[in-house]
Design an enzyme around this catalytic site. Structure first.
Site, mmCIF file in Angstrom:
data_model
loop_
_atom_site.group_PDB
_atom_site.id
_atom_site.type_symbol
_atom_site.label_atom_id
_atom_site.label_comp_id
_atom_site.label_asym_id
_atom_site.label_seq_id
_atom_site.Cartn_x
_atom_site.Cartn_y
_atom_site.Cartn_z
ATOM 1 N N ASP A 41 0.811 -1.222 0.000
ATOM 2 C CA ASP A 41 0.000 0.000 0.000
ATOM 3 C C ASP A 41 0.839 1.264 0.000
ATOM 4 O O ASP A 41 0.309 2.367 0.032
ATOM 5 C CB ASP A 41 -0.960 0.011 1.193
ATOM 6 C CG ASP A 41 -0.237 0.074 2.538
ATOM 7 O OD1 ASP A 41 1.011 -0.076 2.547
ATOM 8 O OD2 ASP A 41 -0.902 0.276 3.570
ATOM 9 N N GLU A 43 3.249 2.026 2.333
ATOM 10 C CA GLU A 43 3.905 2.240 3.631
ATOM 11 C C GLU A 43 5.320 1.673 3.572
ATOM 12 O O GLU A 43 5.556 0.625 2.966
ATOM 13 C CB GLU A 43 3.106 1.552 4.732
ATOM 14 C CG GLU A 43 3.706 1.699 6.131
ATOM 15 C CD GLU A 43 2.904 0.958 7.199
ATOM 16 O OE1 GLU A 43 3.484 0.663 8.251
ATOM 17 O OE2 GLU A 43 1.704 0.680 6.959
ATOM 18 N N ARG A 99 8.283 27.674 2.740
ATOM 19 C CA ARG A 99 7.565 28.853 2.253
ATOM 20 C C ARG A 99 6.336 29.161 3.111
ATOM 21 O O ARG A 99 5.825 30.285 3.076
ATOM 22 C CB ARG A 99 7.178 28.662 0.778
ATOM 23 C CG ARG A 99 8.341 28.858 -0.174
ATOM 24 C CD ARG A 99 7.985 28.534 -1.610
ATOM 25 N NE ARG A 99 7.946 27.092 -1.835
ATOM 26 C CZ ARG A 99 7.822 26.540 -3.039
ATOM 27 N NH1 ARG A 99 7.707 27.308 -4.115
ATOM 28 N NH2 ARG A 99 7.806 25.233 -3.180
ATOM 29 N N GLN A 100 5.890 28.199 3.875
ATOM 30 C CA GLN A 100 4.766 28.416 4.790
ATOM 31 C C GLN A 100 5.327 28.751 6.172
ATOM 32 O O GLN A 100 5.198 27.994 7.121
ATOM 33 C CB GLN A 100 3.872 27.176 4.844
ATOM 34 C CG GLN A 100 3.269 26.791 3.505
ATOM 35 C CD GLN A 100 2.404 25.553 3.600
ATOM 36 O OE1 GLN A 100 1.423 25.515 4.345
ATOM 37 N NE2 GLN A 100 2.772 24.521 2.838
ATOM 38 N N ASP A 172 12.773 39.495 -6.445
ATOM 39 C CA ASP A 172 11.631 40.037 -5.691
ATOM 40 C C ASP A 172 12.147 40.863 -4.527
ATOM 41 O O ASP A 172 13.339 40.840 -4.192
ATOM 42 C CB ASP A 172 10.692 38.929 -5.206
ATOM 43 C CG ASP A 172 11.421 37.835 -4.427
ATOM 44 O OD1 ASP A 172 12.315 38.164 -3.618
ATOM 45 O OD2 ASP A 172 11.093 36.657 -4.612
ATOM 46 N N LYS A 195 7.398 42.458 -8.049
ATOM 47 C CA LYS A 195 6.397 41.640 -8.731
ATOM 48 C C LYS A 195 5.118 41.566 -7.910
ATOM 49 O O LYS A 195 5.134 41.695 -6.681
ATOM 50 C CB LYS A 195 6.929 40.230 -8.977
ATOM 51 C CG LYS A 195 7.195 39.409 -7.711
ATOM 52 C CD LYS A 195 7.775 38.057 -8.030
ATOM 53 C CE LYS A 195 8.045 37.263 -6.744
ATOM 54 N NZ LYS A 195 8.692 35.976 -7.000
ATOM 55 N N THR A 226 8.927 26.940 -10.322
ATOM 56 C CA THR A 226 8.416 26.851 -11.701
ATOM 57 C C THR A 226 9.266 27.650 -12.673
ATOM 58 O O THR A 226 9.066 27.556 -13.883
ATOM 59 C CB THR A 226 6.971 27.361 -11.768
ATOM 60 O OG1 THR A 226 6.945 28.754 -11.432
ATOM 61 C CG2 THR A 226 6.074 26.582 -10.811
ATOM 62 N N ALA A 227 10.192 28.458 -12.162
ATOM 63 C CA ALA A 227 11.084 29.318 -12.963
ATOM 64 C C ALA A 227 10.340 30.458 -13.643
ATOM 65 O O ALA A 227 10.913 31.144 -14.490
ATOM 66 C CB ALA A 227 11.868 28.508 -13.991
ATOM 67 N N GLY A 228 9.094 30.696 -13.264
ATOM 68 C CA GLY A 228 8.336 31.794 -13.863
ATOM 69 C C GLY A 228 8.923 33.149 -13.538
ATOM 70 O O GLY A 228 9.076 34.005 -14.428
#
Length: 313
Positions: A41, A43, A99-100, A172, A195, A226-228
């Site tokens: 399964d 695990e 990031r959180q 940024d 941005k 994502t490299a955006g």
């Protein structure tokens, strides 16, 4: 009476086997023997196939999603604790879920704090990581944290390029501190990208603060997902008269269409570390290993020596 140094042992998580092997070679000891059994399964159960009683155990694994990578680290920490290891160091070249690190809107988790507590509860007595998404994440831990900087790897490479009219750029506002630190070390100018996001990983608008006309630009960031952002910034800078645009990003997450974006962008090259293994090769992506940096710090930790010389910025 001198305190005896515990025997060091290094064990890899599956997602970081190659990096762990390189670290162990630089450290000067073989990788420890570990096997993982998997149920039908999904695990799984890691098992140390040698004694770790009284040892200083280093468990190496980046905890990038999916969550199996974090779970494997937690299970290995728990196994080492229950096997009576004297010291248990979680070596996370990339600390996932970082990031959180705050509540940016109501009713959301602070995942970075949760992960920190999970690592400590599982048995980690020390954390070694590199280029956290936010420096203050160190404060989520009650155990010692050695927060390394990939600048010790990237700066010598940038200096060897010997670029004229070098300008450091942040993609940024949040990365401006990092960009200024690099610019100080390289005695260069700085530009900042401003941005606005429509939602996570989607940029609605970007503006450039500063002049890149006739400059060789190096974008600096802690990760590339994502490299955006990077590719949009590179294209914008070339439109504004930059001679070339490179990017250095510590952690190559490179999800979704990142590889296609990089290949089709005006980026001359993307320089990353091997904190996360690449999913595919690209002529535009250059990988610099962080194995020696981690090995040297781990040796110093094991021998109770200072590691302050490893913190360039």
């Amino acid at each position: 009476m001198s305190v005896p140094i515990p025997e060091p042992k290094i064990f890899p998580c599956k997602q970081s086997t190659k990096l762990a092997a390189d670290i162990a070679e630089a450290f000067g000891i073989p990788l420890g023997n570990i096997i993982t059994s998997t149920y039908s399964d999904g695990e799984f159960q890691p098992s140390f196939e040698e004694s770790v009683r009284g040892s200083r155990v280093f468990i190496i694994g980046s905890t990038f999603p999916n969550s199996d990578h974090l779970m494997e680290m937690l299970l290995m920490l728990d196994a080492a604790k229950r096997a009576s290891a004297r010291h248990i160091t979680a070596v996370l070249p990339y600390f996932g879920w970082a990031r959180q690190d705050r509540k940016d809107k109501p009713r959301v988790p602070i995942a970075a704090k949760l992960v920190a507590k999970m690592l400590e509860t599982a048995g980690a007595t020390r954390i070694i990581t590199m280029d956290l998404h936010a420096d203050q994440i160190q404060g989520f831990f009650e155990k010692p944290v050695d927060h390394l900087f990939a600048s010790t790897i990237f700066l010598p490479y940038l200096k060897k390029l010997n670029l004229d009219n070098l300008t450091i750029a942040s993609p940024d506002m949040g990365g401006s501190k990092r960009a200024y630190a690099y610019s100080k070390a390289l005695e260069s100018d700085v530009v900042i990208c401003y941005k606005q996001r429509a939602k996570a990983n989607v940029i609605s608008h970007m503006e450039l603060i500063g002049d890149v006309q006739g400059k060789n630009v190096v974008l600096v960031d802690d990760m590339v997902d994502t490299a955006g952002t990077l590719t949009k910034a590179a294209d914008l800078m070339m439109e504004r008269g930059a001679l070339s645009v490179r990017a250095i990003c510590t952690h190559p997450i490179l999800s979704g269409s990142a590889y296609d974006r990089i290949e089709n962008s005006k980026l001359e090259e993307l320089i990353v570390t091997d904190s996360i293994p690449l999913r595919q090769e690209s002529e535009k992506i250059r990988v610099l290993t962080c194995a020696k940096l981690f090995a040297e710090v781990m040796v110093s930790v094991n021998e109770n020596k200072s590691i302050s010389s490893k913190f360039l910025m």
